[in-house]
Write a protein that holds these residues in place. Structure first.
Motif, PDB file in Angstrom:
ATOM      1  N   THR A 247      -4.982  13.793   0.762  1.00  0.00           N
ATOM      2  CA  THR A 247      -5.181  12.387   1.117  1.00  0.00           C
ATOM      3  C   THR A 247      -4.029  11.852   1.961  1.00  0.00           C
ATOM      4  OG1 THR A 247      -4.287  11.847  -1.069  1.00  0.00           O
ATOM      5  CG2 THR A 247      -6.669  11.791  -0.829  1.00  0.00           C
TER       6      THR A 247
ATOM      7  N   SER B 189     -10.877   7.280  -6.790  1.00  0.00           N
ATOM      8  CA  SER B 189     -10.965   8.745  -6.818  1.00  0.00           C
ATOM      9  C   SER B 189     -10.946   9.291  -8.241  1.00  0.00           C
ATOM     10  CB  SER B 189      -9.811   9.355  -6.015  1.00  0.00           C
ATOM     11  OG  SER B 189      -8.558   8.945  -6.548  1.00  0.00           O
TER      12      SER B 189
ATOM     13  N   LYS C 172      -9.456  14.203  -9.320  1.00  0.00           N
ATOM     14  CA  LYS C 172      -9.975  13.144  -8.448  1.00  0.00           C
ATOM     15  C   LYS C 172     -10.946  13.726  -7.432  1.00  0.00           C
ATOM     16  CE  LYS C 172      -5.789  13.442  -5.580  1.00  0.00           C
ATOM     17  NZ  LYS C 172      -4.580  12.745  -5.108  1.00  0.00           N
TER      18      LYS C 172
ATOM     19  N   ILE D  29     -12.117  13.336  -3.593  1.00  0.00           N
ATOM     20  CA  ILE D  29     -11.568  12.775  -2.351  1.00  0.00           C
ATOM     21  C   ILE D  29     -12.218  13.419  -1.129  1.00  0.00           C
ATOM     22  CG2 ILE D  29      -9.304  12.257  -3.354  1.00  0.00           C
ATOM     23  CD1 ILE D  29      -8.311  14.868  -1.987  1.00  0.00           C
TER      24      ILE D  29
END
Length: 315
Positions: free
Chosen positions: A9, A132, A154, A156
């Protein structure tokens, strides 16, 4: 150079910033060579962005990327010095969290009743989870017997060869982000209903049921995963349709924190509930909301001076 050292990310964020930066310089200074870049040109870039409505905090992110890239260029002996070190940044404004109060949240829950995002919105609000984190929940994170819920992965978007790819990341933002919390009865009931419905639709649709993300909690009745992009966009649509005050989906996290503070929960406990890495992060975000402690301080001061005044009269 930076890709192996940061999360997916963060890398995506860096890439987006650099793309916008190079677009500006390619248009304004065609054929500009690396060793020709001046501090004045970079300063003009910051000024133009600020005057176009970009926030000081976003410009800080631009600067961080540019500074790091040019620092590396100096290290590789491509340029003699880093011109970005001579620039000035606009003054940052202290972050003020936006949030719903209890009454507004009740209206929000009513608006999402029966909606595809209903469970997602409730989990995000009750636990203050990041988007997320909510979408990354799997059934192995839910312990109905011990009444616990664990946040440890998470969902993403990661930059792939053919655009953004939806991936599961087992590495959360910090060690503190991995946390086990009590299973709130209201959420437990919603999860059990979701689990039953998933089994029902899985048996009903058979081969037509999407099993790509088997094991994940936040899926629709056909088995399709609820994506981060859909969550953000659909949340906007529903609150606008119901004439609710605009907030971002992430502001449900702030709403959770503000309600905890308003009901006397200590800041340290809120840090652990939200999964912040340090106490300072929680305090920076929410200290201005901690009104109960100000009331206690006012009462203490008033009592001290009242006692002093009373003793003075007795003398």
């Amino acid at each position: 150079m930076i890709k192996p050292t940061v999360s997916d990310t963060t890398y995506k964020s860096y890439t987006q910033v650099i793309r916008k930066t190079t677009e500006y310089f390619d248009e304004k200074y065609p054929n500009l060579m690396l060793n020709e870049i001046t501090a004045l040109q970079i300063q003009q870039f910051y000024n133009d962005k600020y005057n176009s409505g970009i926030t000081a905090n976003t410009i800080k992110h631009y600067h961080a990327n540019i500074h790091k890239a040019l620092k590396y260029a100096v290290k590789m002996d491509w340029i003699p010095n880093n011109p970005s070190e001579k620039t000035e940044l606009p003054k940052l404004k202290k972050f003020q969290a936006n949030f719903y109060n209890a009454e507004e949240l009740a209206e929000l829950f009513k608006a999402f009743k029966g909606d595809r995002l209903e469970l997602v919105v409730h989990i995000a609000t009750y636990y203050g989870m990041r988007r997320s984190e909510v979408l990354g929940l799997k059934w192995d994170c839910i312990d109905f017997d011990r009444k616990k819920i664990t946040i440890r992965r998470k969902l993403i978007y990661r930059m792939g060869e053919h655009g953004d790819e939806l991936v599961v990341d087992e590495d959360l933002k910090t060690k503190s982000s991995v946390r086990t919390l009590p299973l709130i009865p209201h959420i437990e009931a919603m999860l059990k209903e979701r689990f039953f419905l998933e089994q029902y639709y899985s048996n009903l649709l058979k081969d037509e049921f999407d099993r790509t993300f088997d094991g994940f909690v936040c899926r629709d009745s056909s088995g399709k995963i609820i994506t981060p992009e859909y969550t953000t966009q659909h949340f906007k649509v529903v609150i606008a349709k119901n004439n609710l005050r605009y907030i971002r989906f992430h502001d449900l996290r702030h709403s959770c924190a503000s309600l905890l503070l308003a009901n006397g929960i200590p800041m340290k406990a809120i840090q652990e509930w939200l999964g912040h890495s340090t106490f300072n992060i929680t305090a920076d975000f929410y200290s201005h909301l901690e009104y109960s402690s100000k009331i206690a301080s006012a009462e203490t001061i008033a009592k001290v001076f009242s006692d002093d005044a009373e003793n003075s009269l007795k003398k």
